[in-house]
Motif scaffolding. Structure first.
Motif, PDB file in Angstrom:
ATOM      1  N   ARG A   1       0.850  -1.308  -0.067  1.00 51.35           N
ATOM      2  CA  ARG A   1       0.006  -0.075   0.136  1.00 51.35           C
ATOM      3  C   ARG A   1       0.788   1.391   0.015  1.00 51.35           C
TER       4      ARG A   1
ATOM      5  N   TRP B   1       1.030   4.239  -3.236  1.00 56.60           N
ATOM      6  CA  TRP B   1       0.740   5.349  -2.863  1.00 56.60           C
ATOM      7  C   TRP B   1       1.647   6.325  -3.007  1.00 56.60           C
TER       8      TRP B   1
ATOM      9  N   GLY C   1      -2.273   3.792  -6.219  1.00 56.76           N
ATOM     10  CA  GLY C   1      -2.644   3.624  -4.964  1.00 56.76           C
ATOM     11  C   GLY C   1      -4.237   3.261  -4.730  1.00 56.76           C
TER      12      GLY C   1
ATOM     13  N   PHE D   1      -5.092  -0.320  -5.490  1.00 54.31           N
ATOM     14  CA  PHE D   1      -4.625  -1.248  -4.383  1.00 54.31           C
ATOM     15  C   PHE D   1      -5.490  -1.060  -3.200  1.00 54.31           C
ATOM     16  N   ASP D   2      -6.009   0.177  -2.874  1.00 49.86           N
ATOM     17  CA  ASP D   2      -6.986   0.405  -1.754  1.00 49.86           C
ATOM     18  C   ASP D   2      -8.228  -0.431  -2.050  1.00 49.86           C
TER      19      ASP D   2
ATOM     20  N   GLY E   1      -6.526  -4.526  -3.280  1.00 55.09           N
ATOM     21  CA  GLY E   1      -5.303  -4.947  -2.507  1.00 55.09           C
ATOM     22  C   GLY E   1      -5.731  -6.017  -1.587  1.00 55.09           C
TER      23      GLY E   1
END
Length: 88
Positions: free
Chosen positions: A11, A15, A27, A30-31, A34
């Motif tokens: 993370r 980011w 990012g 992934f948020d 992920g």
């Protein structure tokens, strides 16, 4: 490394790419995805983070063809771009 630590590291790397645009795209992805990636998909994403931001972004928005080694189900999810917050 345990799973939670790995997610935190990924993370952070997702980011902190160097540009706001890359941070939001990589990012944000992934948020959104992920925690649901399989271990193999996390391996893929971790390797993807070694690529240049401009390439990752171009493959995700389709302005450049995606090399076969990066084209797959996770890149297909990146291409949706539904995870990028848009100011209103």
């Amino acid at each position: 490394m345990d799973h939670d630590t790995r997610l935190k590291r990924l993370r952070f790397r997702a980011w902190h790419r160097g540009t706001k645009e890359a941070d939001l795209m990589i990012g944000g992805f992934f948020d959104a995805h992920g925690e649901h990636l399989t271990p193999a998909e996390l391996d893929w994403f971790e390797a993807l983070l070694e690529q240049q931001d401009v390439d990752i972004m171009a493959w995700a928005i389709g302005s450049q063809p995606c090399p076969p080694e990066w084209d797959g189900p996770v890149m297909a999810r990146m291409r949706t771009l539904t995870y990028v917050p848009l100011p209103r």
